[in-house]
Design a protein around this motif. Sequence first.
Motif, PDB file in Angstrom:
ATOM      1  N   UNK A 115       0.863  -1.185   0.000  1.00 29.21           N
ATOM      2  CA  UNK A 115       0.000   0.000   0.000  1.00 29.21           C
ATOM      3  C   UNK A 115       0.892   1.224   0.000  1.00 29.21           C
TER       4      UNK A 115
ATOM      5  N   UNK B   5       1.178   5.038   0.725  1.00 32.99           N
ATOM      6  CA  UNK B   5       0.507   6.126   1.441  1.00 32.99           C
ATOM      7  C   UNK B   5       1.096   7.481   1.087  1.00 32.99           C
TER       8      UNK B   5
ATOM      9  N   UNK C 258       6.031   7.575   6.805  1.00 32.31           N
ATOM     10  CA  UNK C 258       5.991   6.185   6.368  1.00 32.31           C
ATOM     11  C   UNK C 258       5.141   6.128   5.124  1.00 32.31           C
TER      12      UNK C 258
ATOM     13  N   UNK D 187       5.299   3.461   2.340  1.00 34.96           N
ATOM     14  CA  UNK D 187       4.987   2.216   1.644  1.00 34.96           C
ATOM     15  C   UNK D 187       4.875   1.092   2.678  1.00 34.96           C
ATOM     16  N   UNK D 188       3.706   0.479   2.734  1.00 29.39           N
ATOM     17  CA  UNK D 188       3.469  -0.600   3.702  1.00 29.39           C
ATOM     18  C   UNK D 188       3.418  -1.932   2.964  1.00 29.39           C
ATOM     19  N   UNK D 189       4.298  -2.812   3.332  1.00 31.85           N
ATOM     20  CA  UNK D 189       4.400  -4.095   2.638  1.00 31.85           C
ATOM     21  C   UNK D 189       3.295  -5.039   3.118  1.00 31.85           C
ATOM     22  N   UNK D 190       2.105  -4.873   2.567  1.00 33.31           N
ATOM     23  CA  UNK D 190       0.962  -5.651   3.064  1.00 33.31           C
ATOM     24  C   UNK D 190       1.088  -7.143   2.777  1.00 33.31           C
TER      25      UNK D 190
ATOM     26  N   UNK E  83       3.754  -8.941   2.967  1.00 33.72           N
ATOM     27  CA  UNK E  83       4.551  -9.496   4.067  1.00 33.72           C
ATOM     28  C   UNK E  83       3.741  -9.550   5.364  1.00 33.72           C
ATOM     29  N   UNK E  84       2.931  -8.531   5.603  1.00 31.99           N
ATOM     30  CA  UNK E  84       2.114  -8.541   6.819  1.00 31.99           C
ATOM     31  C   UNK E  84       1.040  -9.640   6.756  1.00 31.99           C
TER      32      UNK E  84
END
Lengths: 253, 253
Positions: B174, B176, B189, B191-194, B196-197
């Motif tokens: 995602x 942001x 922050x 870029x969220x590595x969804x 991997x989460x």
Amino acid sequence: MEAFAVPGLPEFEAGDDVATAIESACDLREDDVVCVASTIVSKVEGRTAALADYPAGPRAREIAARFEAQTGDERDPRFAQAVLEESTDLVMDEPFLLTETRFGHVGVNAGIDRSNTGGAELLLLPKRPSESAERIREALSVDVPVVVTDTSGRPFRHGQAGVAIGWAGMPASRDWRGETDRDGHELEVTVESVVDELAATANLVSGEGDDGTPVVVVRDWTFGDHEGSENLYRDLESDFVRQALREWSYEEA
Amino acid sequence: MEAFAVPGLPEFEAGDDVATAIESACDLREDDVVCVASTIVSKVEGRTAALADYPAGPRAREIAARFEAQTGDERDPRFAQAVLEESTDLVMDEPFLLTETRFGHVGVNAGIDRSNTGGAELLLLPKRPSESAERIREALSVDVPVVVTDTSGRPFRHGQAGVAIGWAGMPASRDWRGETDRDGHELEVTVESVVDELAATANLVSGEGDDGTPVVVVRDWTFGDHEGSENLYRDLESDFVRQALREWSYEEA
């Protein structure tokens, strides 16, 4: 397993009681794990600061000057000073500041935030996040583990993901040593960092923006019948990546 | 959000149809993400091997000899050869083999397993895990994203955690960028590595042992209204940690 963001929490300020706010907003159960974003822990603990609090010493000025020379971007030497004061070990000082915080977490800029700070210039990480987790846990009326979460970048992989920086009421890891797979062979993977996986789950649900959902409850997950380990942060002796980084210089690369 | 292990799956063998097995065991819904452990993807794709398949060349023999001299532990040079053949870049060759696989993931021993292999000596990672994810996705009767998961150690932190190595039907991250926090400041922050989460969530539920639960469904989670990014693996130019490791020698440390 279920995970949900606790709805309707207020904006937190120094001195606020996180545990009471959580229990006013949802009914905790004994099979819950409460994941709390470090931002609100920092806010209630008054870990806000101003750049003026950090007059830059020679080291910080040197780091800032080198950063500017290399990138063309401005860096406030007082920010570098704040990072140094929050850290016990400088792992890399260019092209970004990667340090070990006083509680063992290795992260960029010692985890100091400049957004979502509640109006302050800087929001520092909690001083001892596992003690923060324990304080929240003791103030809850239900006996549940508490994990303090942050987001962190990773070598080799793009983007950030949720990680734990403090925990109480459960071990950091499940230890599978000596257990066997379906073929009866001993497992190669031996230690599973469950607090980091819980933090990643919480971050999926809350999102990076915090958006008013800084607390996530993970329900109906069990640690299971395994040994536990309290270690989350590698020490320098066993961390070859960190050893390599300490010897590396960006300018030579 | 909810996450559950798909119950009662069979032991998978080369040629088996993972999608049909999943749909025989549970009713998928349109808000699901299906997380599949790479072990079973490798098994159905016939990615088992024997050490005898990898006659050791000079490089592998040198790596194995150096490993033995330093640690006193035996290392089969054919195993080092298998790791080299699965890799495009050797990031560190001591005290352990850290390489970039052909599809971009940086991991120890190129992710080659010696436990939970279905009886084979070696179980290699899928050749192109995102293509594997896409094949499973296309074979499902419901339009859902599929993530192929593995577990991976991390610099700076003890233990292993679930990570994605392939994905289809959703972006890896995602993004942001440009979005703001509650104070109206742009988020740091970005870029969220969804994926991997999601993989970390799946690993919490399935556990390292696989224990017959290699598929986890994450239900009622949404990517949300964000930009997406397809990058999961850093390239060498932007990965300062990897640059440092390539130049580092364990013997000098």
